[in-house]
Scaffold this motif. Sequence first.
Motif, mmCIF file in Angstrom:
data_model
loop_
_atom_site.group_PDB
_atom_site.id
_atom_site.type_symbol
_atom_site.label_atom_id
_atom_site.label_comp_id
_atom_site.label_asym_id
_atom_site.label_seq_id
_atom_site.Cartn_x
_atom_site.Cartn_y
_atom_site.Cartn_z
ATOM 1 N N PHE A 186 -10.413 -0.310 0.340
ATOM 2 C CA PHE A 186 -9.784 0.537 -0.657
ATOM 3 C C PHE A 186 -10.746 0.755 -1.816
ATOM 4 O O PHE A 186 -11.298 -0.205 -2.361
ATOM 5 C CB PHE A 186 -8.497 -0.128 -1.156
ATOM 6 N N GLY A 208 -6.128 4.746 -6.037
ATOM 7 C CA GLY A 208 -7.280 5.228 -5.294
ATOM 8 C C GLY A 208 -8.023 6.332 -6.010
ATOM 9 O O GLY A 208 -7.438 7.139 -6.734
ATOM 10 N N HIS A 256 0.865 -1.176 0.000
ATOM 11 C CA HIS A 256 0.000 0.000 0.000
ATOM 12 C C HIS A 256 0.903 1.228 0.000
ATOM 13 O O HIS A 256 1.601 1.488 0.984
ATOM 14 C CB HIS A 256 -0.897 -0.027 1.233
ATOM 15 N N HIS A 306 1.717 5.303 -0.199
ATOM 16 C CA HIS A 306 1.234 6.664 0.043
ATOM 17 C C HIS A 306 2.334 7.618 -0.445
ATOM 18 O O HIS A 306 3.498 7.467 -0.068
ATOM 19 C CB HIS A 306 0.977 6.924 1.528
ATOM 20 N N ARG A 316 -14.088 -1.739 -5.230
ATOM 21 C CA ARG A 316 -13.809 -1.692 -3.790
ATOM 22 C C ARG A 316 -13.114 -2.976 -3.392
ATOM 23 O O ARG A 316 -13.586 -4.068 -3.669
ATOM 24 C CB ARG A 316 -15.093 -1.548 -2.987
ATOM 25 N N VAL A 371 -14.479 4.465 4.474
ATOM 26 C CA VAL A 371 -13.265 3.826 4.971
ATOM 27 C C VAL A 371 -13.114 4.039 6.467
ATOM 28 O O VAL A 371 -12.695 3.150 7.211
ATOM 29 C CB VAL A 371 -12.023 4.372 4.225
ATOM 30 N N LEU A 410 -8.247 -3.831 5.395
ATOM 31 C CA LEU A 410 -8.070 -3.114 4.135
ATOM 32 C C LEU A 410 -9.421 -2.797 3.511
ATOM 33 O O LEU A 410 -10.203 -3.692 3.197
ATOM 34 C CB LEU A 410 -7.246 -3.955 3.150
ATOM 35 N N SER A 426 -14.108 8.279 1.447
ATOM 36 C CA SER A 426 -13.264 8.417 2.639
ATOM 37 C C SER A 426 -14.065 8.164 3.912
ATOM 38 O O SER A 426 -13.579 7.550 4.863
ATOM 39 C CB SER A 426 -12.634 9.813 2.691
ATOM 40 N N MET A 451 -10.444 8.322 -4.132
ATOM 41 C CA MET A 451 -11.181 8.614 -2.913
ATOM 42 C C MET A 451 -11.898 9.955 -2.952
ATOM 43 O O MET A 451 -11.274 11.010 -2.891
ATOM 44 C CB MET A 451 -10.231 8.589 -1.719
ATOM 45 N N VAL A 481 -2.388 0.399 -4.339
ATOM 46 C CA VAL A 481 -2.324 -0.926 -3.728
ATOM 47 C C VAL A 481 -1.955 -1.926 -4.816
ATOM 48 O O VAL A 481 -2.482 -1.865 -5.933
ATOM 49 C CB VAL A 481 -3.680 -1.315 -3.094
ATOM 50 N N ASP A 522 -3.513 7.055 -3.243
ATOM 51 C CA ASP A 522 -2.902 5.835 -2.748
ATOM 52 C C ASP A 522 -2.857 4.791 -3.860
ATOM 53 O O ASP A 522 -3.655 4.813 -4.799
ATOM 54 C CB ASP A 522 -3.713 5.254 -1.588
#
Length: 228
Positions: free
Chosen positions: A126, A157, A40, A42, A118, A167, A124, A164, A159, A69, A67
């Motif tokens: 995401f 991501g 993951h 960032h 998703r 999550v 997790l 958000s 988001m 993944v 992000d």
Amino acid sequence: MTQSMIRLTMNRYTVAPGGSVSVDTGKSFTVMINPAEFTHDHTIEYSKQKALGQVGSDNKFAAVEPDKVRFSIILDGTGAVPPARRGAVAKDVKELMQGLLAIVYEYVGTRHEPSRVRLLWGSLIFFGRMTSMSTQYTLFKASGEPLRAKVGLQFVGTMSKSESQLVSNRSSPDLSHVVVVRDGDTLPLLCNRIYGDSSYYPEVAQANGLAGFRELAPGQRLVFPPLE
């Protein structure tokens, strides 16, 4: 519930013009074997522009990148690995690949964009889109048909504010299904519909404070939490 019952699941979802998120529980792919690891990322971007003759500078914040993944999964058509859902009919690698592509790769014509996906697995959660997929076939029939494949996936991501909030709020109905009981429904039947496995009814009964799984009445609302 044991840890072995938790499988990485990928669902398609949509975002309405107002920003609300709708997860399509009918369009999902559950892995046969959980990834051995996942990464993951960032990333924060800083401005690196320097003035002429400047020796050093204090990097200035520019942006927070989405992000990312990435992980690998195994698709097995040998029969050595049971299907992701108990009682399901075993599929060959070609069928498994088609099911995966329908979730992570298929172009949504009505929205003129690739699928939003998703990822849900333990802690997790995401929301994003697939950016790359690499498939390595490792075992074959005499005819040349693949028996096993290792699929590398990477997601970026997407988001929004609503995503958000989902999550950060694991009790959201988009993660925990809320079902209104209809006449003839039983807890094992509903568990099979939601999870693909009727044996989860004791955990659902406990989550809803039911003394027994037969105590269902039409119109009753039940919460089916994520498998953790």
